[in-house]
Each structure stands twice: as structure tokens, then as C-alpha cells.
Design an enzyme around this catalytic site. Structure first.
Site, PDB file in Angstrom:
ATOM      1  N   ASN A  94       0.855  -1.195   0.000  1.00 24.75           N
ATOM      2  CA  ASN A  94       0.000   0.000   0.000  1.00 24.75           C
ATOM      3  C   ASN A  94       0.888   1.242   0.000  1.00 24.75           C
ATOM      4  O   ASN A  94       2.109   1.126  -0.059  1.00 24.75           O
ATOM      5  CB  ASN A  94      -0.936  -0.027   1.213  1.00 24.75           C
TER       6      ASN A  94
ATOM      7  N   ASP B  98      -4.516  -6.381   4.951  1.00 23.66           N
ATOM      8  CA  ASP B  98      -5.526  -7.282   5.511  1.00 23.66           C
ATOM      9  C   ASP B  98      -5.499  -8.651   4.845  1.00 23.66           C
ATOM     10  O   ASP B  98      -6.027  -9.611   5.379  1.00 23.66           O
ATOM     11  CB  ASP B  98      -6.918  -6.650   5.370  1.00 23.66           C
TER      12      ASP B  98
HETATM   13  O1  PMT Z   1       3.060   5.958   6.598  1.00 22.36           O
HETATM   14  P1  PMT Z   1       2.504   7.283   6.128  1.00 22.36           P
HETATM   15  O2  PMT Z   1       2.741   7.508   4.651  1.00 22.36           O
HETATM   16  O3  PMT Z   1       2.996   8.445   6.959  1.00 22.36           O
HETATM   17  O4  PMT Z   1       0.913   7.254   6.281  1.00 22.36           O
HETATM   18  C1  PMT Z   1       0.354   7.220   7.568  1.00 22.36           C
HETATM   19  C2  PMT Z   1      -0.834   6.258   7.644  1.00 22.36           C
HETATM   20  C3  PMT Z   1      -1.975   6.767   6.787  1.00 22.36           C
HETATM   21  C4  PMT Z   1      -0.423   4.860   7.162  1.00 22.36           C
HETATM   22  C5  PMT Z   1      -1.246   6.190   9.163  1.00 22.36           C
HETATM   23  O5  PMT Z   1      -1.608   7.469   9.588  1.00 22.36           O
HETATM   24  C6  PMT Z   1      -2.394   5.223   9.384  1.00 22.36           C
HETATM   25  O6  PMT Z   1      -3.554   5.549   9.252  1.00 22.36           O
HETATM   26  N1  PMT Z   1      -2.044   3.951   9.731  1.00 22.36           N
HETATM   27  C7  PMT Z   1      -2.999   2.834   9.887  1.00 22.36           C
HETATM   28  C8  PMT Z   1      -3.318   2.296   8.539  1.00 22.36           C
HETATM   29  C9  PMT Z   1      -4.311   1.124   8.625  1.00 22.36           C
HETATM   30  O7  PMT Z   1      -3.920   0.015   8.405  1.00 22.36           O
HETATM   31  O8  PMT Z   1      -5.512   1.454   9.017  1.00 22.36           O
HETATM   32  P2  PMT Z   1      -6.749   0.430   9.193  1.00 22.36           P
HETATM   33  O9  PMT Z   1      -7.912   1.305   9.440  1.00 22.36           O
HETATM   34  O10 PMT Z   1      -6.788  -0.516   8.027  1.00 22.36           O
HETATM   35  O11 PMT Z   1      -6.396  -0.416  10.473  1.00 22.36           O
HETATM   36  C10 PMT Z   1      -6.755  -0.017  11.798  1.00 22.36           C
HETATM   37  C11 PMT Z   1      -5.673  -0.401  12.795  1.00 22.36           C
HETATM   38  O12 PMT Z   1      -5.509  -1.820  12.805  1.00 22.36           O
HETATM   39  C12 PMT Z   1      -4.302   0.176  12.477  1.00 22.36           C
HETATM   40  O13 PMT Z   1      -3.701   0.574  13.659  1.00 22.36           O
HETATM   41  C13 PMT Z   1      -3.565  -0.995  11.835  1.00 22.36           C
HETATM   42  O14 PMT Z   1      -2.172  -0.906  12.097  1.00 22.36           O
HETATM   43  C14 PMT Z   1      -4.182  -2.185  12.547  1.00 22.36           C
HETATM   44  N2  PMT Z   1      -4.211  -3.420  11.727  1.00 22.36           N
HETATM   45  C15 PMT Z   1      -4.772  -3.424  10.506  1.00 22.36           C
HETATM   46  C16 PMT Z   1      -4.845  -4.603   9.781  1.00 22.36           C
HETATM   47  C17 PMT Z   1      -4.302  -5.785  10.337  1.00 22.36           C
HETATM   48  N3  PMT Z   1      -4.321  -6.930   9.672  1.00 22.36           N
HETATM   49  N4  PMT Z   1      -3.744  -5.743  11.552  1.00 22.36           N
HETATM   50  C18 PMT Z   1      -3.699  -4.591  12.265  1.00 22.36           C
HETATM   51  O15 PMT Z   1      -3.186  -4.570  13.387  1.00 22.36           O
END
Ligand code: PMT
Length: 403
Positions: free
Chosen positions: A208, A277
Site C-alpha cells: 500500500n 488485511d
Molecule cells: O506511513 P505514512 O505515509 O505516513 O501514512 C500514515 C498512515 C496513513 C499509514 C497512518 O496514519 C495510518 O492511518 N495507519 C494505519 C493504517 C491502517 O492500516 O488502518 P486500518 O484502518 O486498516 O487499520 C486499523 C488499525 O488496525 C491500524 O492501527 C492498523 O495498524 C491495525 N491493523 C490493521 C490490519 C491488520 N491486519 N492488523 C492490524 O493490526
């Protein structure tokens, strides 16, 4: 900036690395510091006081005596600043400092100094390896002086080894810790950053747009505020932040394995990484060939890492990020609940000035207890500070667990 309004005394002793001290002074001034430079006689052979005076806008201390020199300058200069940095520090200056000799302006200032000192040695590698220099450094460290060990590389004398003045960036990072409130001292923070690479075959992977900037900003700021920081990073183009332990990983399963190992002794986990994911169901051992028909790519779900760790929680504070393109608050709250987090930092990722790969972000902090806090657009460094303000307060009353 962390040096805004800070008063810094830059002590420069005589070595070829003096020219780098000029850049250091400039960077400090640009960052908002008031910089008073004090030079030894030897340093003045390499760079003129005029150079530093022009850069800092202040008179440069060059000796103990002479017209215009206040008789008590050597006492109060090291007491009225926020910190002192010695760069470059020669073997001679280190020896005098360790032995308590005060025979010029800089060494007498050091004898009377009451503020934190950062010492940045630079010399020939044999000189640096000399047991007497090492003993002197150890003695000074024992007395509370912070020593920034020199880098390895080609030296001006032609030799290659330890002795190079540390990079300006590293000197600034180490100095910023000395002038910052240590509200995370004694805490161990686990921070994740960057994307994951989910391999498809030996040359292709799913990933990503995460650059790692957000997570690296958190790691840097946490270290500056006194924490011990382990940054578990997916592949990024960013340099490792000074002082921070960096563990590199590629795929989500590797990230999970490292976090499982480090989680029990951490005080907090901050998940800024953009974890995939899904991953390919199988990894081809040879490069997938182009064929006449469309390829079907089968994916399987990766574990929800932060949710798995939340289930193992004993005392840790868990902070997640939510990358959203819709209703920030509703989706953020849903993920906070679903993943059993203490705080979620929700950011919109479909705008050009926030989210992925830019230096700015606009986030809403959604705590499990209390009201959400919508912050305006700011740099990722500032977002990191605001997030750590919340964390420092949250950890405030608790015993540090240590590592
Ligand atoms: O790296 P940059 O270019 O500075 O960009 C920053 C960012 C946009 C990546 C950062 O600010 C951000 O939003 N990071 C989380 C991205 C994400 O995976 O979001 P999500 O909404 O899909 O997941 C929610 C949370 O679950 C996150 O803390 C993620 O790390 C965690 N997760 C997600 C999927 C997974 N399989 N396991 C997880 O632990």
C-alpha cells in the site's frame, strides 16, 4: 521546533571537523535556538570566530581575558543556557574536561557548568581507541555527561575507523532530548510504521502507499521525550531515527511475530503501520509467467494484529490508527471497539494533504474514555506530539514496566 527559544552553548575545539560545527550552528539557529559559540585556540586555527558570529548573530567566546570580556562570563555561561554541546570534542578537550583542568574559557565554563552536556568526539581512530581517551569518556559518562559516540568511516588523516564527528542530524536529535521534558522517561514504547509487503512470487508483492512518515515521527518524538523506543518498520525509504531500536520486517506475519515477542515488556503499543488485511494464498517459488489467459489471484486474510495483541494485554496502553475514506468518527469508534483499543487516531486518507506519504496529517483522537479531539491540519511531527501528550498523561500515574 524543539529548539525554539532554547539557549545552547556550542563549544568548538580544534580539529578538522570544526567546519561541520558551522553547519551545526546554522541548523540550531534555523531551528529557533539562541547559540553562543565558545572556541578553543586550536579551533580558531581551523575556522574564524567571525564565521560563527555571522551565523549566530552573537559574539563568540575566544578567551578568558581581554577587552569587553565580563570577568564572570566563564562562570555563568554554562549555567544560564539550556544545554551545552561540545562538537567537535578533541582528545585534548576530553582529557581536560575529565581531569577538571580549566586553562581556557571553554574548559573553565565546563568546570562551572550546571546544565546538561552533550559531548561529540572527533579524532583519528587510533587516538580514539587509546585507552586513556576511552577511560576519560567513561569517566565523563559516569558523571552524567552524554557522549555521542563517533561514527565509523574515512577520516581526514586517510585512515578508516571510528573517529568521525557524528552526523549533524544525530547531534541535533541527541541534543533535542537534553532540552525536552522527559515525560516518557522509563517507558518502553513499541511503535509500528510503514507498509507490509505480501509476497506473491520472488519479484512481486502486494502493498500500500504508506511511507512510514507517521510512525517514524511518533518514534522520534517518543525517544526525544525520554522513552526507550522499539520501532518495528515495514519497508520504507526513511533513515533510522537516532536513538531508536529499529526492527525491519516485510510481511504482516513477521510483524506479528516481532510484536508478540516485544509486547509483554512494553508500556504502550502504537500501531501506525498500514498492515495488509490480505496476503496471497500461496507464494510461488519461481516468477509467475505471462500466459494467454487472465490470472486468478487467491488471497487469504491476515490476522488482525492489534486485536490479537489486545487479547494478550496485561498493563499496556494500545493505540491504533484508522485510515478512513468515509465517516471518520463512526468508523474510528467502530474500530476502537472491535479491536479493543484505548485510543484510535482516525485520519482521512483520500485527501492530498493528509494520510499516506505526505508530511502533514489531519486527525481526530478518539479515546475509549472521554470526548474525541479533532485536530486541525498539522505536520506529522506535531500530530506525534499531540498523541504522545495523551499517552504521557494516560501513563502518568502508572509504574513503568521496564524491558
Ligand atoms: O506511513 P505514512 O505515509 O505516513 O501514512 C500514515 C498512515 C496513513 C499509514 C497512518 O496514519 C495510518 O492511518 N495507519 C494505519 C493504517 C491502517 O492500516 O488502518 P486500518 O484502518 O486498516 O487499520 C486499523 C488499525 O488496525 C491500524 O492501527 C492498523 O495498524 C491495525 N491493523 C490493521 C490490519 C491488520 N491486519 N492488523 C492490524 O493490526
Amino acid at each position: 521546533m524543539h529548539f525554539n527559544g532554547k539557549r545552547i552553548l556550542l563549544g568548538v575545539s580544534g580539529g578538522i571537523a570544526c567546519y561541520k560545527a558551522v553547519e551545526l550552528a546554522r541548523r540550531l539557529v534555523t531551528a529557533g535556538a539562541q547559540v553562543k559559540v565558545v572556541m578553543t585556540k586550536g579551533a580558531q586555527e581551523f575556522v574564524t570566530p567571525l564565521t560563527f558570529a555571522a551565523i549566530t548573530g552573537q559574539t563568540v567566546g575566544t578567551g578568558l581575558f581581554g577587552p569587553g570580556i565580563h570577568p564572570l562570563e566563564h562562570i555563568w555561561l554554562g549555567q544560564q543556557v539550556d544545554a551545552l554541546i561540545l562538537a567537535p570534542a578533541t582528545a585534548n578537550l576530553i582529557g581536560k574536561f575529565a581531569a577538571g583542568i580549566g586553562d581556557d574559557l571553554l574548559t573553565t565554563i565546563l568546570l562551572a557548568a550546571t546544565r546538561p552536556v552533550l559531548l561529540c568526539p572527533a579524532m583519528n581512530c587510533e587516538m580514539y581507541a587509546n585507552p586513556v581517551v576511552q577511560e576519560n569518556l567513561a569517566r565523563l559518562e559516569h558523571r552524567g555527561v552524554t557522549v555521542l559516540r563517533p561514527g565509523v568511516g574515512p577520516l581526514a588523516c586517510g585512515a578508516v575507523g571510528y573517529g568521525r564527528l557524528p552526523e549533524v542530524e544525530d547531534m541535533l536529535a541527541a541534543l533535542s532530548r537534553l532540552v525536552s521534558p522527559q515525560d516518557l522517561a522509563g517507558r518502553h514504547l513499541l511503535v509500528t510504521a510503514g507498509p507490509t509487503h505480501e509476497d506473491l512470487d520472488p519479484v512481486r508483492f502486494l502493498t500500500n502507499r504508506s511511507s512510514g512518515k507517521m510512525g517514524y515521527a511518533v518514534a522520534k518524538a517518543a525517544w526525544r521525550r525520554g522513552a526507550e523506543v522499539t520501532l518495528v518498520s515495514g519497508p520504507t525509504a526513511l533513515p533510522p531515527p537516532y536513538g531508536v531500536e529499529v526492527v525491519q520486517v516485510r510481511a504482516a506475519l513477521e510483524l506479528l511475530a516481532v510484536l508478540r515477542e516485544r509486547f509483554p515488556t512494553a508500556d504502550a503499543l502504537i500501531m501506525a503501520a498500514a498492515v495488509s488485511d490480505y496476503r496471497p494464498e500461496s507464494l510461488a517459488s519461481t516468477k509467475l509467467k505471462r500466459g494467454s489467459r487472465a490470472q486468478e489471484l487467491r488471497l487469504v486474510q491476515n490476522p488482525d494484529i492489534v486485536k490479537e495483541l489486545a487479547a494478550l494485554k496485561t498493563h499496556q496502553v494500545l493505540v491504533g490508527f484508522a485510515a478512513e475514506t468515509g465517516d471518520l468518527l463512526a468508523e474510528g469508534r467502530r474500530k476502537l471497539e472491535e479491536k479493543n483499543l484505548d485510543l484510535i487516531v482516525a485520519n482521512e486518507v483520500n485527501r492530498p494533504d493528509a494520510g499516506f506519504a505526505v508530511d502533514t496529517n489531519e486527525v481526530t483522537l478518539i479515546p475509549r474514555e472521554g470526548e474525541p479531539l479533532a485536530l486541525p491540519l498539522m505536520s506529522k511531527d506535531e500530530v506525534a506530539e499531540r498523541l504522545l501528550d495523551w499517552l504521557a498523561e494516560r501513563l502518568g500515574g502508572r509504574e513503568a514496566q521496564g524491558g
